[in-house]
Design a protein around this motif. Structure first.
Motif, PDB file in Angstrom:
ATOM      1  N   GLN A  11       0.829  -1.197   0.000  1.00  0.00           N
ATOM      2  CA  GLN A  11       0.000   0.000   0.000  1.00  0.00           C
ATOM      3  C   GLN A  11       0.869   1.254   0.000  1.00  0.00           C
ATOM      4  OE1 GLN A  11      -3.134   0.347  -0.434  1.00  0.00           O
ATOM      5  NE2 GLN A  11      -3.343   2.528   0.002  1.00  0.00           N
ATOM      6  N   LEU A  12       1.932   1.245   0.773  1.00  0.00           N
ATOM      7  CA  LEU A  12       2.801   2.413   0.803  1.00  0.00           C
ATOM      8  C   LEU A  12       3.451   2.629  -0.562  1.00  0.00           C
ATOM      9  CD1 LEU A  12       4.880   3.689   3.710  1.00  0.00           C
ATOM     10  CD2 LEU A  12       5.958   3.614   1.483  1.00  0.00           C
ATOM     11  N   GLN A  13       3.789   1.546  -1.255  1.00  0.00           N
ATOM     12  CA  GLN A  13       4.359   1.666  -2.601  1.00  0.00           C
ATOM     13  C   GLN A  13       3.375   2.362  -3.546  1.00  0.00           C
ATOM     14  OE1 GLN A  13       5.986  -1.962  -4.145  1.00  0.00           O
ATOM     15  NE2 GLN A  13       6.356  -1.134  -6.184  1.00  0.00           N
ATOM     16  N   LYS A  14       2.101   1.995  -3.463  1.00  0.00           N
ATOM     17  CA  LYS A  14       1.083   2.633  -4.302  1.00  0.00           C
ATOM     18  C   LYS A  14       0.939   4.108  -3.959  1.00  0.00           C
ATOM     19  CE  LYS A  14      -1.713  -1.557  -4.913  1.00  0.00           C
ATOM     20  NZ  LYS A  14      -3.030  -2.191  -4.629  1.00  0.00           N
ATOM     21  N   VAL A  15       0.928   4.396  -2.660  1.00  0.00           N
ATOM     22  CA  VAL A  15       0.788   5.785  -2.222  1.00  0.00           C
ATOM     23  C   VAL A  15       1.950   6.632  -2.723  1.00  0.00           C
ATOM     24  CG1 VAL A  15       0.846   7.284  -0.188  1.00  0.00           C
ATOM     25  CG2 VAL A  15      -0.616   5.263  -0.204  1.00  0.00           C
ATOM     26  N   VAL A  16       3.159   6.125  -2.561  1.00  0.00           N
ATOM     27  CA  VAL A  16       4.343   6.883  -2.989  1.00  0.00           C
ATOM     28  C   VAL A  16       4.364   7.041  -4.510  1.00  0.00           C
ATOM     29  CG1 VAL A  16       6.865   6.862  -3.098  1.00  0.00           C
ATOM     30  CG2 VAL A  16       5.697   6.323  -0.959  1.00  0.00           C
ATOM     31  N   SER A  17       3.954   6.016  -5.238  1.00  0.00           N
ATOM     32  CA  SER A  17       3.898   6.129  -6.701  1.00  0.00           C
ATOM     33  C   SER A  17       2.983   7.281  -7.099  1.00  0.00           C
ATOM     34  CB  SER A  17       3.401   4.825  -7.317  1.00  0.00           C
ATOM     35  OG  SER A  17       4.329   3.780  -7.110  1.00  0.00           O
ATOM     36  N   GLY A  18       1.833   7.401  -6.426  1.00  0.00           N
ATOM     37  CA  GLY A  18       0.924   8.503  -6.712  1.00  0.00           C
ATOM     38  C   GLY A  18       1.526   9.853  -6.360  1.00  0.00           C
ATOM     39  N   LEU A  62       4.695  10.618  -6.319  1.00  0.00           N
ATOM     40  CA  LEU A  62       5.762  10.919  -7.278  1.00  0.00           C
ATOM     41  C   LEU A  62       5.190  11.450  -8.591  1.00  0.00           C
ATOM     42  CD1 LEU A  62       8.115   7.874  -6.626  1.00  0.00           C
ATOM     43  CD2 LEU A  62       8.558  10.261  -6.051  1.00  0.00           C
ATOM     44  N   THR A  63       4.002  10.973  -8.967  1.00  0.00           N
ATOM     45  CA  THR A  63       3.331  11.484 -10.156  1.00  0.00           C
ATOM     46  C   THR A  63       2.850  12.918  -9.932  1.00  0.00           C
ATOM     47  OG1 THR A  63       2.593   9.258 -10.778  1.00  0.00           O
ATOM     48  CG2 THR A  63       1.409  11.101 -11.749  1.00  0.00           C
ATOM     49  N   LYS A  64       2.401  13.178  -8.717  1.00  0.00           N
ATOM     50  CA  LYS A  64       1.835  14.492  -8.401  1.00  0.00           C
ATOM     51  C   LYS A  64       2.896  15.554  -8.175  1.00  0.00           C
ATOM     52  CE  LYS A  64      -1.461  16.644  -5.180  1.00  0.00           C
ATOM     53  NZ  LYS A  64      -2.367  16.401  -4.025  1.00  0.00           N
ATOM     54  N   TYR A  65       4.009  15.168  -7.548  1.00  0.00           N
ATOM     55  CA  TYR A  65       5.022  16.157  -7.176  1.00  0.00           C
ATOM     56  C   TYR A  65       6.341  15.889  -7.907  1.00  0.00           C
ATOM     57  CZ  TYR A  65       1.803  17.070  -3.308  1.00  0.00           C
ATOM     58  OH  TYR A  65       0.697  17.370  -2.560  1.00  0.00           O
ATOM     59  N   PRO A  66       6.854  16.864  -8.634  1.00  0.00           N
ATOM     60  CA  PRO A  66       8.128  16.664  -9.347  1.00  0.00           C
ATOM     61  C   PRO A  66       9.333  16.579  -8.422  1.00  0.00           C
ATOM     62  CG  PRO A  66       7.352  18.923  -9.596  1.00  0.00           C
ATOM     63  CD  PRO A  66       6.246  18.164  -8.927  1.00  0.00           C
ATOM     64  N   SER A  67       9.158  17.023  -7.185  1.00  0.00           N
ATOM     65  CA  SER A  67      10.279  16.989  -6.246  1.00  0.00           C
ATOM     66  C   SER A  67       9.798  16.555  -4.867  1.00  0.00           C
ATOM     67  CB  SER A  67      10.937  18.373  -6.155  1.00  0.00           C
ATOM     68  OG  SER A  67      11.952  18.386  -5.167  1.00  0.00           O
ATOM     69  N   ILE A  68      10.324  15.442  -4.383  1.00  0.00           N
ATOM     70  CA  ILE A  68      10.129  15.016  -2.995  1.00  0.00           C
ATOM     71  C   ILE A  68      11.520  14.766  -2.426  1.00  0.00           C
ATOM     72  CG2 ILE A  68       9.200  13.271  -1.437  1.00  0.00           C
ATOM     73  CD1 ILE A  68       6.923  12.819  -3.361  1.00  0.00           C
ATOM     74  N   ASP A  69      11.898  15.594  -1.449  1.00  0.00           N
ATOM     75  CA  ASP A  69      13.267  15.590  -0.943  1.00  0.00           C
ATOM     76  C   ASP A  69      13.422  14.852   0.379  1.00  0.00           C
ATOM     77  OD1 ASP A  69      14.316  17.583  -3.010  1.00  0.00           O
ATOM     78  OD2 ASP A  69      12.647  18.678  -2.096  1.00  0.00           O
ATOM     79  N   GLY A  70      12.291  14.542   1.003  1.00  0.00           N
ATOM     80  CA  GLY A  70      12.364  13.839   2.275  1.00  0.00           C
ATOM     81  C   GLY A  70      11.088  13.068   2.535  1.00  0.00           C
ATOM     82  N   VAL A  71      11.234  11.874   3.110  1.00  0.00           N
ATOM     83  CA  VAL A  71      10.092  11.043   3.491  1.00  0.00           C
ATOM     84  C   VAL A  71      10.212  10.738   4.984  1.00  0.00           C
ATOM     85  CG1 VAL A  71       8.923   8.825   3.217  1.00  0.00           C
ATOM     86  CG2 VAL A  71       9.843  10.017   1.203  1.00  0.00           C
ATOM     87  N   ALA A 130      10.334   4.464 -10.417  1.00  0.00           N
ATOM     88  CA  ALA A 130      10.061   5.724 -11.113  1.00  0.00           C
ATOM     89  C   ALA A 130      11.331   6.390 -11.627  1.00  0.00           C
ATOM     90  CB  ALA A 130       9.317   6.675 -10.181  1.00  0.00           C
ATOM     91  N   GLY A 131      12.469   5.832 -11.294  1.00  0.00           N
ATOM     92  CA  GLY A 131      13.730   6.432 -11.708  1.00  0.00           C
ATOM     93  C   GLY A 131      14.035   7.730 -10.996  1.00  0.00           C
ATOM     94  N   ARG A 132      13.459   7.921  -9.832  1.00  0.00           N
ATOM     95  CA  ARG A 132      13.686   9.136  -9.054  1.00  0.00           C
ATOM     96  C   ARG A 132      14.740   8.861  -7.985  1.00  0.00           C
ATOM     97  NH1 ARG A 132       8.705  12.236  -9.279  1.00  0.00           N
ATOM     98  NH2 ARG A 132       9.398  13.482  -7.494  1.00  0.00           N
ATOM     99  N   PRO A 133      15.572   9.847  -7.659  1.00  0.00           N
ATOM    100  CA  PRO A 133      16.591   9.638  -6.618  1.00  0.00           C
ATOM    101  C   PRO A 133      15.949   9.408  -5.260  1.00  0.00           C
ATOM    102  CG  PRO A 133      16.496  11.950  -7.273  1.00  0.00           C
ATOM    103  CD  PRO A 133      15.640  11.203  -8.246  1.00  0.00           C
TER     104      PRO A 133
END
Length: 388
Positions: free
Chosen positions: A248-255, A257-266, A284-287
């Motif tokens: 579920q967390l993977q699905k949430v984070v995937s969404g 990442l689609t919504k925000y071009p930059s997420i610098d901290g979780v 997603a190929g995001r750092p």
């Protein structure tokens, strides 16, 4: 004794702790804050009940001389946290030759079975009972009944409501508000003046743990000047629900990442569920960004596996606190023996791992399951036995 180990030295002063607790108690009126304050005010606003691990004492101080029958009644016993806690409970009990441990009770996530388990243990003559009350207030009448029958009852981690000294002996747990403060402080300091976008991923909808962690997060963001350029993407007062489930967390984070071009901290409160979020970033190929959690072998191993290719992936964890069950047992036994126990009841959890602090490196043990909790006070051999 485990709590005297250097890794459990608390890093915040009593003054900072008091401010965090008083701030939490005073939060009311904003979105989500009324529920948080109502759920934790009685526990977290009492600074006299709260302390750090340097104040904990050895079990041998409270064994007493009278024979005592002890037991652990769990709401469910089917995960690594519960298996680890059970092993810690039994290890702590073994330090007193006058203690007899009655059979372990697994409520199997069934409130009626949990109630029946406690009644059965009372019938077997239990005198000091530690309970993980997953059923919450539904369990309170049974706890009260056992307490009124002369059993020293100590619920731990999950607060069943009610009042210590009236419905049970005392409640033992950890300061979830302070966890939020600890994670956020680390995040802001390491994002630096540039700042960035941060998300907080909680657990099940409306759970008190994540809501009170959010109180600490928002408090630190508001009061710490190092957080001036840090933006929390959550709605005010609302953790993003993930059910503490990796998929579920993977699905949430995937969404996200689609919504925000930059997420610098979780910021998360689950090392286990975080593994799903890490997969989402990689797919997603995001750092990978700065990341916080409760400690878990698999989470530490994920950092070890990815850190060389992901320099922005830095992590901090607080202890998963299975060792607090030892404190719960000491409180119950001391009460039965008539020995004063002045250890704090609510513990300010210390940082366990920090990839940016060479004195607290991540602890990845490939010989143990990913779900193993290495901040426990058990030896590797004891951990292996616990998960068999």
């Amino acid at each position: 004794m485990p709590p005297t180990k250097p890794r459990f030295r608390a890093r915040q002063s009593a003054a900072v702790l008091a401010l965090a607790l008083l701030g939490a108690a005073g939060c009311a009126g904003g979105p989500g804050e009324t529920k948080a304050a109502g759920g934790v005010q009685d526990v977290y606003s009492d600074v006299a009940r709260t302390g750090d691990v340097s104040q904990l004492r050895p079990m041998t101080d409270f064994c007493g001389t009278k024979p005592v029958k002890v037991a652990l009644a769990d709401g469910t016993g089917d995960n690594a946290f519960r298996k680890t806690a059970r092993a810690e409970f039994e290890d702590e009990a073994s330090k007193c030759p006058n203690i007899t441990v009655l059979p372990y009770a697994d409520g199997q996530n069934n409130p009626q079975k949990a109630i029946s388990d406690i009644k059965a243990l009372v019938a077997q003559g239990v005198e000091a009972l530690v309970v993980f009350p997953d059923a919450g207030e539904a369990l309170l009448p049974t706890l009260r009944e056992a307490y009124k029958a002369g059993v020293q009852v100590v619920p731990w981690t999950a607060n069943p409501g009610g009042k210590p000294g009236q419905d049970y002996t005392t409640f033992v747990g950890h300061n979830t508000v302070n966890d939020g403060v600890t994670w956020t402080r680390w995040m802001c300091e390491n994002l630096g003046s540039k700042g960035g976008n941060v998300v907080f991923l909680g657990g099940t909808p409306g759970n008190t743990q994540s809501i009170t962690e959010m109180v600490g997060i928002e408090k630190e963001l508001k009061e710490n000047t190092a957080c001036a350029s840090v933006k929390l993407l959550n709605e005010p007062g609302k953790p993003i629900d993930t059910n503490w489930n990796p998929a579920q967390l993977q699905k949430v984070v995937s969404g996200l990442l689609t919504k925000y071009p930059s997420i610098d901290g979780v910021i998360t409160d689950s090392g286990d569920a975080s593994l799903g979020g890490i997969r989402a970033f990689l797919q997603a190929g995001r750092p990978l960004p700065l990341w916080t959690a409760n400690d878990l072998n698999g989470f530490a191993c994920a950092w070890k596996e990815n850190s060389a290719k992901q320099p922005t992936f830095q992590t901090v964890t607080v202890s998963s606190r299975t060792w607090i069950i030892r404190l719960a047992l000491r409180k119950a036994v001391a009460a039965h023996q008539g020995i004063k126990n002045d250890e704090p009841e609510i513990i300010n959890i210390p940082i366990f791992e920090n990839t940016l602090d060479e004195t607290k490196p991540p602890k990845c043990d490939p010989d143990l399951p990913a779900s193993a909790i290495l901040s426990s006070e058990l030896t590797p051999e004891q951990l292996k036995q616990a998960y068999n």
